[in-house]
Design an enzyme around this catalytic site. Structure first.
Site, PDB file in Angstrom:
ATOM      1  N   TYR A  72      34.792  74.118  51.295  1.00 46.64           N
ATOM      2  CA  TYR A  72      33.633  73.246  51.519  1.00 46.64           C
ATOM      3  C   TYR A  72      34.027  71.779  51.384  1.00 46.64           C
ATOM      4  O   TYR A  72      33.679  70.948  52.237  1.00 46.64           O
ATOM      5  CB  TYR A  72      32.528  73.600  50.530  1.00 46.64           C
ATOM      6  CG  TYR A  72      31.203  72.947  50.832  1.00 46.64           C
ATOM      7  CD1 TYR A  72      30.373  73.456  51.824  1.00 46.64           C
ATOM      8  CD2 TYR A  72      30.772  71.829  50.124  1.00 46.64           C
ATOM      9  CE1 TYR A  72      29.151  72.870  52.110  1.00 46.64           C
ATOM     10  CE2 TYR A  72      29.556  71.232  50.398  1.00 46.64           C
ATOM     11  CZ  TYR A  72      28.748  71.757  51.391  1.00 46.64           C
ATOM     12  OH  TYR A  72      27.539  71.162  51.674  1.00 46.64           O
ATOM     13  N   SER A 128      27.952  65.673  52.599  1.00 45.76           N
ATOM     14  CA  SER A 128      27.689  66.044  51.208  1.00 45.76           C
ATOM     15  C   SER A 128      28.396  65.043  50.316  1.00 45.76           C
ATOM     16  O   SER A 128      29.379  64.410  50.738  1.00 45.76           O
ATOM     17  CB  SER A 128      28.217  67.458  50.933  1.00 45.76           C
ATOM     18  OG  SER A 128      28.230  67.751  49.548  1.00 45.76           O
TER      19      SER A 128
END
Length: 316
Positions: free
Chosen positions: A186, A173
């Site tokens: 995350y 990501s």
């Protein structure tokens, strides 16, 4: 004398790769054929995993599908078979090391050959602020998004190295390259995934395994519902909207097929990555505030709370 010669060669190589990258922006390199490859995709029951399965099938590859949700995973397998592809679905929790190793052995036994492409796509997020988040959710994010990479690579890389043929793809990501508030679990897991992938890539280079390729995929927020409610400043979102899942997967496939080591999707997200390295921390902080990136996850967290209140089992 040897040092100076090595320095000269190194500088020439650096210049060559810079020029090659610039040319690739104009002239697309030839794509490699992947028909007949055996591609294992984790998280294949989700939106991105399903699209990856269909894209690889379109290029003639055979797919092995791993997901903790057996029903969703079988739906992906049915879609692949409906398009004339070969799919093998397995219900696997990639956070559990022994389950990964056991299922990897089962794949080799039942499919009858080695996995040549590994797409580590499975991912989760807690969706709560750090001090409000139960420890088990934090641990789950690290296990699925980071620890699982170790187990899957250890399960399939030895055969790739023996044959000097394979490709390891890590779906990370942009939040593994720069961070934002309220998604500590995350960001930590994706920074770890980026570090793991890059260290592995260097290891393969030092061993002269030029047939085992790596591609690190760092997409911006993808409109799959995972970060539902996340919003940046309205004016900025006009030029940086959430990604359509199919566009994201197609851009990732383009990079995989030309053995591109790193791809950020969209290209605009290379800028904050570079800014993080080159500018003072405070400069990045005020830029985030201007863009609305500093508090973009607050609406997402509220959405997660409402989802949990309406359906606790689904949220879990």
């Amino acid at each position: 004398m040897i040092f100076l010669m090595d320095l000269q060669v190194m500088l020439l190589d650096v210049l060559y790769f810079i020029l090659r990258s610039c040319l690739r922006l104009v002239f697309r390199p030839r794509t490699k054929p992947i028909d007949g490859e055996l591609v294992l995709i984790t998280g294949s029951g989700g939106a991105l995993g399903r699209l990856f399965a269909l894209e690889f099938t379109k290029h003639g590859a055979e797919v092995v599908l791993w997901d903790v949700n057996g029903e969703a995973n079988e739906d992906t397998a049915k879609l692949v078979r409906a398009r004339g592809g070969q799919a093998h679905a397995y219900t696997v929790d990639v956070a559990k090391r022994e389950e990964v190793y056991r299922t990897a052995d089962l794949v080799r036994k039942e499919v009858g050959r080695d996995v040549t492409y590994l797409v580590n796509n499975a991912g989760v997020v807690a969706g709560e602020r750090l001090l409000d988040c139960p420890d088990y959710l934090l641990e789950r994010t690290l296990k699925v998004n980071c620890h699982a990479l170790f187990w899957t690579v250890k399960a399939f890389l030895p055969q790739m190295k023996d044959n000097n043929h394979g490709h390891i793809i890590t779906i990370a990501s942009v939040l593994g390259l720069f961070s934002t508030a309220c998604v500590e679990d995350y960001c930590a897991s994706k920074f770890a995934a980026v570090g793991f992938h890059e260290s592995l890539a260097h290891e393969l280079l030092t061993e002269d395994l030029d047939g085992v390729k790596t591609t690190l995929v760092c997409p911006y927020i993808v409109d799959t519902g995972m970060f539902e409610g996340c919003r940046i400043r309205e004016e900025v979102e006009l030029i940086l909207p959430p990604l359509e899942p199919l566009y994201c997967v197609q851009q990732a496939m383009n990079a995989i097929l030309i053995d591109q080591p790193l791809v950020c999707i969209p290209r605009l997200t290379y800028l904050p990555f570079l800014a993080r390295a080159l500018l003072p921390w405070e400069s990045n902080a005020v830029t985030y505030r201007f863009m609305g990136s500093d508090n973009c996850m607050y609406p997402f967290i509220e959405t997660m709370k409402k989802r949990e209140a309406s359906d606790p089992l689904k949220a879990a």
